[in-house]
Design an enzyme around this catalytic site. Structure first.
Site, PDB file in Angstrom:
ATOM      1  N   GLY A   1       3.809  24.614 -26.897  1.00 45.60           N
ATOM      2  CA  GLY A   1       2.579  25.171 -27.447  1.00 45.60           C
ATOM      3  C   GLY A   1       2.762  26.527 -28.103  1.00 45.60           C
TER       4      GLY A   1
ATOM      5  CD  GLU B   1       0.809  22.628 -20.308  1.00 42.93           C
ATOM      6  OE1 GLU B   1       0.091  21.615 -20.190  1.00 42.93           O
ATOM      7  OE2 GLU B   1       1.261  23.010 -21.407  1.00 42.93           O
TER       8      GLU B   1
END
Ligand code: PGA
Length: 249
Positions: free
Chosen positions: A172, A96
């Site tokens: 995720g 990320e």
């Protein structure tokens, strides 16, 4: 024999009250874990972790650190600042950060070196995107990312490094690499480290991350080169996190 390490990555979640509730539940049910346990919290909560976790079986860490030592870098947090709160670990190069904050391989390597210089253990993340996997580039990508970290470390620093393999397509998303898919990449990474230092390679912990959950943790953690987990979503629920810790026993 490498000890396993289960580390939560809370990402940008939590608050004083919910962190306290989560940590209190983890502490009260943890017992004497046979693996190492840690949580990586947002920087403003490192003092809270220090206060609530000192003297317990749970270590704590940060999720990022500056590549710079100190100075005019508004908003940045240095490795020495993180160390001031007795952190053991810091995640560097999470996908990320690479994707949303433009962190290059070289920056990630510099962050790992800063962390080690400050007495922290960097958890250096590597992993391919779905497009890269489908193009058959997985090994090439993780090798490039790992080599950029190794390039910044002195020989005897290798023993202070943790590596996390986190396929971007599994983070995720609920999609997990199969145990064999993960094992293959972990063995590849260990081989790459061994080419530089065989002894360090046999001791280094290589964690898997990407939708690790109570129901898939045991089979992933049973693989010979999977030495633990970097847990996102499931680390926010004490029962799930504890179940993964138990699966590592
Ligand atoms: P996830 O995140 O467990 O929610 O997939 C893992 C990570 O990003 O470290």
């Amino acid at each position: 024999m490498r000890r396993k390490l289960i580390t939560g990555n809370w990402k940008m979640n939590g608050g004083l009250a919910s962190n306290a509730a989560l940590l209190s539940a983890v502490k009260s049910e943890l017992g004497q874990p046979s693996c190492q346990v840690a949580v990586c919290a947002p920087a403003p909560y490192l003092a809270q972790c220090q206060q609530l976790l000192s003297g317990t079986q749970v270590a704590w860490g940060a999720q990022d650190v500056s590549a710079h030592d100190a100075g005019a870098y508004t908003g940045e947090v240095s490795a020495a600042m993180v160390k001031d709160f007795d952190c053991a670990y810091v995640i560097v190069g999470h996908s990320e950060r690479r994707a949303y904050h433009g962190e290059s391989d070289e920056t990630v390597g510099r962050k790992a070196a800063r962390a080690i210089a400050a007495g922290l253990i960097p958890i250096a993340c590597v992993g391919e995107t779905l497009a890269e996997r489908e193009a058959g580039q997985t090994e090439q990508v993780v090798q490039r990312q790992l080599d950029a970290v190794l390039a910044q470390l002195a020989g005897n620093d290798l023993a202070k490094l943790v590596v996390a393999y986190e396929p971007v397509w599994a983070i995720g998303t609920g999609k997990t690499a199969t145990p064999q898919m993960a094992q293959d990449v972990h063995a590849f990474l260990r081989g790459r480290i061994a080419a530089r230092d065989a002894q360090a390679a046999s001791g280094i912990q290589i964690l898997y991350g990407g939708s690790m959950k109570p129901d898939n943790a045991a089979e992933l953690l049973a693989m010979s080169d999977i030495d633990g987990g970097l847990i996102g979503g499931a680390a926010l629920k004490a029962t799930d996190f504890l179940a993964i810790v138990r699966a590592a026993a």
